[in-house]
Motif scaffolding. Structure first.
Motif, PDB file in Angstrom:
ATOM      1  N   CYS A 135       0.802  -1.225   0.000  1.00 60.52           N
ATOM      2  CA  CYS A 135       0.000   0.000   0.000  1.00 60.52           C
ATOM      3  C   CYS A 135       0.835   1.276   0.000  1.00 60.52           C
ATOM      4  CB  CYS A 135      -0.954  -0.002   1.189  1.00 60.52           C
ATOM      5  SG  CYS A 135      -2.248  -1.236   1.052  1.00 60.52           S
ATOM      6  N   HIS A 136       1.919   1.280   0.739  1.00 55.06           N
ATOM      7  CA  HIS A 136       2.731   2.497   0.793  1.00 55.06           C
ATOM      8  C   HIS A 136       3.335   2.826  -0.578  1.00 55.06           C
ATOM      9  CE1 HIS A 136       4.668   5.632   3.163  1.00 55.06           C
ATOM     10  NE2 HIS A 136       5.770   5.408   2.485  1.00 55.06           N
ATOM     11  N   PRO A 137       3.977   1.861  -1.258  1.00 54.45           N
ATOM     12  CA  PRO A 137       4.470   2.156  -2.613  1.00 54.45           C
ATOM     13  C   PRO A 137       3.353   2.554  -3.577  1.00 54.45           C
ATOM     14  CG  PRO A 137       5.508   0.168  -1.768  1.00 54.45           C
ATOM     15  CD  PRO A 137       4.421   0.523  -0.801  1.00 54.45           C
ATOM     16  N   ASN A 138       2.206   1.864  -3.493  1.00 59.70           N
ATOM     17  CA  ASN A 138       1.106   2.190  -4.398  1.00 59.70           C
ATOM     18  C   ASN A 138       0.552   3.587  -4.135  1.00 59.70           C
ATOM     19  OD1 ASN A 138       1.163  -0.249  -5.800  1.00 59.70           O
ATOM     20  ND2 ASN A 138      -0.189  -1.261  -4.331  1.00 59.70           N
ATOM     21  N   ALA A 139       0.504   3.975  -2.878  1.00 56.96           N
ATOM     22  CA  ALA A 139       0.055   5.330  -2.550  1.00 56.96           C
ATOM     23  C   ALA A 139       0.999   6.370  -3.153  1.00 56.96           C
ATOM     24  CB  ALA A 139      -0.029   5.505  -1.037  1.00 56.96           C
ATOM     25  N   LEU A 140       2.300   6.132  -3.060  1.00 60.13           N
ATOM     26  CA  LEU A 140       3.273   7.073  -3.614  1.00 60.13           C
ATOM     27  C   LEU A 140       3.104   7.227  -5.126  1.00 60.13           C
ATOM     28  CD1 LEU A 140       6.417   5.909  -1.621  1.00 60.13           C
ATOM     29  CD2 LEU A 140       5.273   8.125  -1.394  1.00 60.13           C
ATOM     30  N   MET A 141       2.920   6.103  -5.808  1.00 52.38           N
ATOM     31  CA  MET A 141       2.830   6.162  -7.273  1.00 52.38           C
ATOM     32  C   MET A 141       1.516   6.779  -7.736  1.00 52.38           C
ATOM     33  SD  MET A 141       4.797   2.626  -8.361  1.00 52.38           S
ATOM     34  CE  MET A 141       3.723   1.531  -7.439  1.00 52.38           C
ATOM     35  N   LEU A 195      11.127   4.101  -7.205  1.00 54.66           N
ATOM     36  CA  LEU A 195      11.862   5.250  -7.760  1.00 54.66           C
ATOM     37  C   LEU A 195      11.869   5.215  -9.284  1.00 54.66           C
ATOM     38  CD1 LEU A 195      14.828   5.356  -5.236  1.00 54.66           C
ATOM     39  CD2 LEU A 195      13.116   7.155  -5.578  1.00 54.66           C
ATOM     40  N   GLU A 196      12.049   4.029  -9.866  1.00 53.48           N
ATOM     41  CA  GLU A 196      12.039   3.905 -11.323  1.00 53.48           C
ATOM     42  C   GLU A 196      10.652   4.217 -11.876  1.00 53.48           C
ATOM     43  OE1 GLU A 196      13.081   3.321 -15.246  1.00 53.48           O
ATOM     44  OE2 GLU A 196      14.342   3.625 -13.476  1.00 53.48           O
ATOM     45  N   ASN A 197       9.604   3.730 -11.224  1.00 53.51           N
ATOM     46  CA  ASN A 197       8.244   3.994 -11.688  1.00 53.51           C
ATOM     47  C   ASN A 197       7.871   5.467 -11.545  1.00 53.51           C
ATOM     48  OD1 ASN A 197       8.000   1.301 -12.274  1.00 53.51           O
ATOM     49  ND2 ASN A 197       6.761   0.792 -10.478  1.00 53.51           N
ATOM     50  N   LEU A 198       8.304   6.101 -10.457  1.00 56.86           N
ATOM     51  CA  LEU A 198       8.056   7.540 -10.299  1.00 56.86           C
ATOM     52  C   LEU A 198       8.701   8.316 -11.444  1.00 56.86           C
ATOM     53  CD1 LEU A 198       8.625   7.933  -6.447  1.00 56.86           C
ATOM     54  CD2 LEU A 198       6.437   8.123  -7.663  1.00 56.86           C
ATOM     55  N   ASN A 228       5.251   9.886 -19.081  1.00 54.14           N
ATOM     56  CA  ASN A 228       3.787   9.892 -19.079  1.00 54.14           C
ATOM     57  C   ASN A 228       3.207   8.484 -18.934  1.00 54.14           C
ATOM     58  OD1 ASN A 228       1.465  11.542 -19.074  1.00 54.14           O
ATOM     59  ND2 ASN A 228       0.983  10.944 -21.186  1.00 54.14           N
ATOM     60  N   ARG A 229       3.922   7.600 -18.237  1.00 51.14           N
ATOM     61  CA  ARG A 229       3.419   6.253 -17.960  1.00 51.14           C
ATOM     62  C   ARG A 229       2.489   6.307 -16.743  1.00 51.14           C
ATOM     63  NH1 ARG A 229       7.071   2.154 -19.293  1.00 51.14           N
ATOM     64  NH2 ARG A 229       5.639   0.713 -18.211  1.00 51.14           N
ATOM     65  N   ARG A 230       1.529   5.388 -16.698  1.00 44.92           N
ATOM     66  CA  ARG A 230       0.551   5.391 -15.618  1.00 44.92           C
ATOM     67  C   ARG A 230       0.227   3.963 -15.177  1.00 44.92           C
ATOM     68  NH1 ARG A 230       2.065   9.704 -15.994  1.00 44.92           N
ATOM     69  NH2 ARG A 230       0.987  11.716 -16.085  1.00 44.92           N
ATOM     70  N   ASP A 231      -0.388   3.877 -14.019  1.00 50.26           N
ATOM     71  CA  ASP A 231      -0.977   2.644 -13.504  1.00 50.26           C
ATOM     72  C   ASP A 231       0.051   1.571 -13.182  1.00 50.26           C
ATOM     73  OD1 ASP A 231      -3.026   1.144 -12.522  1.00 50.26           O
ATOM     74  OD2 ASP A 231      -3.748   0.429 -14.463  1.00 50.26           O
ATOM     75  N   PHE A 232       1.080   1.935 -12.451  1.00 53.64           N
ATOM     76  CA  PHE A 232       1.987   0.949 -11.867  1.00 53.64           C
ATOM     77  C   PHE A 232       1.390   0.480 -10.537  1.00 53.64           C
ATOM     78  CE2 PHE A 232       4.775   3.729 -14.380  1.00 53.64           C
ATOM     79  CZ  PHE A 232       5.419   2.782 -15.182  1.00 53.64           C
ATOM     80  N   ARG A 233       1.630  -0.780 -10.195  1.00 56.65           N
ATOM     81  CA  ARG A 233       1.128  -1.225  -8.900  1.00 56.65           C
ATOM     82  C   ARG A 233       1.861  -2.463  -8.417  1.00 56.65           C
ATOM     83  NH1 ARG A 233      -3.096  -2.467 -12.653  1.00 56.65           N
ATOM     84  NH2 ARG A 233      -3.638  -4.678 -12.736  1.00 56.65           N
ATOM     85  N   PHE A 234       1.948  -2.545  -7.089  1.00 59.02           N
ATOM     86  CA  PHE A 234       2.519  -3.724  -6.455  1.00 59.02           C
ATOM     87  C   PHE A 234       1.387  -4.707  -6.133  1.00 59.02           C
ATOM     88  CE2 PHE A 234       6.059  -0.960  -5.974  1.00 59.02           C
ATOM     89  CZ  PHE A 234       7.158  -1.765  -5.726  1.00 59.02           C
TER      90      PHE A 234
END
Length: 473
Positions: A412-418, A457-460, A467-473
């Protein structure tokens, strides 16, 4: 007879058991050794029974009450960190055949305009919500078998999931509609809903029957047993709640926890969310005419005691509460809030004309979503637009096992950041973006796993630069 495992409403929400619980709480509200022991038990993060929690709610000792508040705040941090999930309601229709005496949608109200969104209306409203930055909706509707059919709900859900506007997308649709059949819950599950939400309004059966004098909602048992049918239909994320102000708050508190205990005992999964709305004024409803209203201090203690009793559940507060009240209960247990909300049928794409107002209740917190996001970040909360668990199959017992063990924060924490970064790039005001960028730079250091931190960090970077979107763990 009280039976937490029974499928019959009057057994698992048993009136005599609640009365005995309230008597026990009254007898022990100044029993300081007992209260201390209950606080120590709650500190183990395994929850409390409805009777134990009712003693804490009745406690009158200022020092022990302060301990209760501190523990609630710590439990909230332990299970949910500093994340706050954001959503918006979307009212599809206010046609209703019920006679609920506290709701302006009741059948006898000939003053309020009756409205129902077409699929084209829904598209316009959803695009407006996406342009605000929302990713999660809660659908609302009155009960009317002619206007508000299951086919209409299914078509609406399908429409919403298929609207892609610029970088916007609604990734989770929760639904708050009248109690229905196992077969219909199965259809809703197949349509991809997230959480099925239904408020009991009041667990006091005699009051319930008086407050719902006519219409299908008058059937207390059918309404109270709705979550059992939803679970049987495969909807393993359900959200419960009461409308505080209809009956005595201590009775409602005990009933609410008994309902949570029943779901856990009967299905192995407690409620995904608990909501704590308070009665508000509406079109032809005067909240002051109801005599069981609760003050802000009592409301705060209810939130704290629910958080202690059911530490794993998400807690929701809406814009029917003020900024000040929302800020207070965020510290004590609330993990989800609405922002930029409308309680009218539509109203996001274009404001309703004064003579066509269709709100279900008065909104007190009228700030925009951007203002709410910025406010949260200034308090060091991490606004989250995450919907990953639902889309990764982490629902029901899978979600609860991760939440109870504390493992869920690894996702949840990584997903919240992204998802916050997506919001900042696509929708935020310059000042909100500035504050958010600093918050993300700080919070990414709190991702404990080094490999996961590197992925974040890479996904951010990809969100910001590609302009990439919708990354998730």
């Amino acid at each position: 007879m009280y039976d937490v495992n029974s499928k019959h409403a009057e057994d698992f929400i048993n009136h005599e058991e609640i009365l005995a619980t309230l008597a026990y709480a009254d007898e022990n509200k100044n029993n300081l050794p007992l209260i201390e022991s209950l606080i120590e038990k709650a500190a183990k993060r395994k929850g409390l029974s409805h009777r134990e929690a009712s003693v804490l709610l009745a406690c009158e000792d200022p020092d022990l009450n302060e301990k209760i508040f501190r523990l609630a705040e710590q439990i909230k941090k332990d299970f949910y960190g500093n994340r706050i999930v954001l959503f918006a309601p979307l009212y599809l229709s206010n046609y209703c055949i019920n006679g609920c005496t506290y709701c302006p949608y009741h059948l006898k109200n000939k003053h309020i305009p009756r409205k129902k969104l077409s699929q084209e209306d829904i598209k316009r409203e959803v695009i407006a919500l996406q342009d605000m930055g929302h990713k999660r909706l809660a659908l609302e509707a009155g009960e009317d078998p002619v206007h508000n059919t299951m086919d209409y709900y299914l078509d609406s859900i399908n429409t919403i999931y298929n609207i892609k506007h610029k970088n916007g997308a609604i990734r989770r649709v929760n639904i708050n509609i009248a109690a229905t059949t196992v077969d219909n819950y199965r259809l809703l599950k197949e349509a991809g809903i997230g959480t099925y939400i239904l408020f009991q309004e009041t667990y006091h059966k005699e009051s319930y029957l008086e407050l719902h004098p006519t219409g299908p909602k008058h059937d207390y048992d059918y309404h109270t047993e709705a979550m059992d049918r939803a679970m049987e239909g495969g909807v393993d994320d359900v959200g419960i709640g009461v409308l505080f102000g209809l009956d005595k708050f201590r009775y409602e508190f005990a009933g609410l926890l008994m309902h949570a205990e029943h779901l856990e005992a009967a299905f192995g999964v407690g409620p995904h969310t608990i909501s704590v709305p308070r009665l508000r004024n509406a079109d032809d409803i005067d909240a002051d005419a109801f005599t069981n209203g609760i003050d802000d201090d009592t409301f705060a203690k209810i939130v704290a005691c629910i958080r202690i009793a059911v530490p794993y559940t998400g807690m929701i507060i809406s814009t029917r509460e003020s900024q000040q009240v929302r800020e207070r209960v965020l510290h004590l247990g609330v993990s989800q809030i609405s922002g930029g909300s409308r309680t009218s049928v539509g109203g996001y794409c274009e404001p309703e004309p004064e003579d066509e107002k269709s709100e279900q209740f008065d909104v007190i917190d009228n700030r925009t979503l951007d203002e709410v996001v910025q406010w949260l970040m200034k308090m060091d909360y991490l606004p989250s637009f995450c919907t990953a668990c639902y889309r990764e199959g982490r629902t029901g017992d899978r979600f609860m096992s991760l939440c109870k063990s504390g493992q869920i924060q690894n996702c949840c924490h990584p997903n919240a950041l992204m998802t916050l970064e997506e919001y900042l790039m696509d929708y935020a005001s310059p000042e909100t973006k500035r504050i958010g960028d600093m918050l993300i730079d700080r919070e990414v250091l709190n991702v404990p796993n080094e490999k996961a931190r590197a992925v974040v960090l890479e996904n951010l970077k990809l969100i910001r630069e590609n302009n990439r979107r919708d990354f998730r763990f």
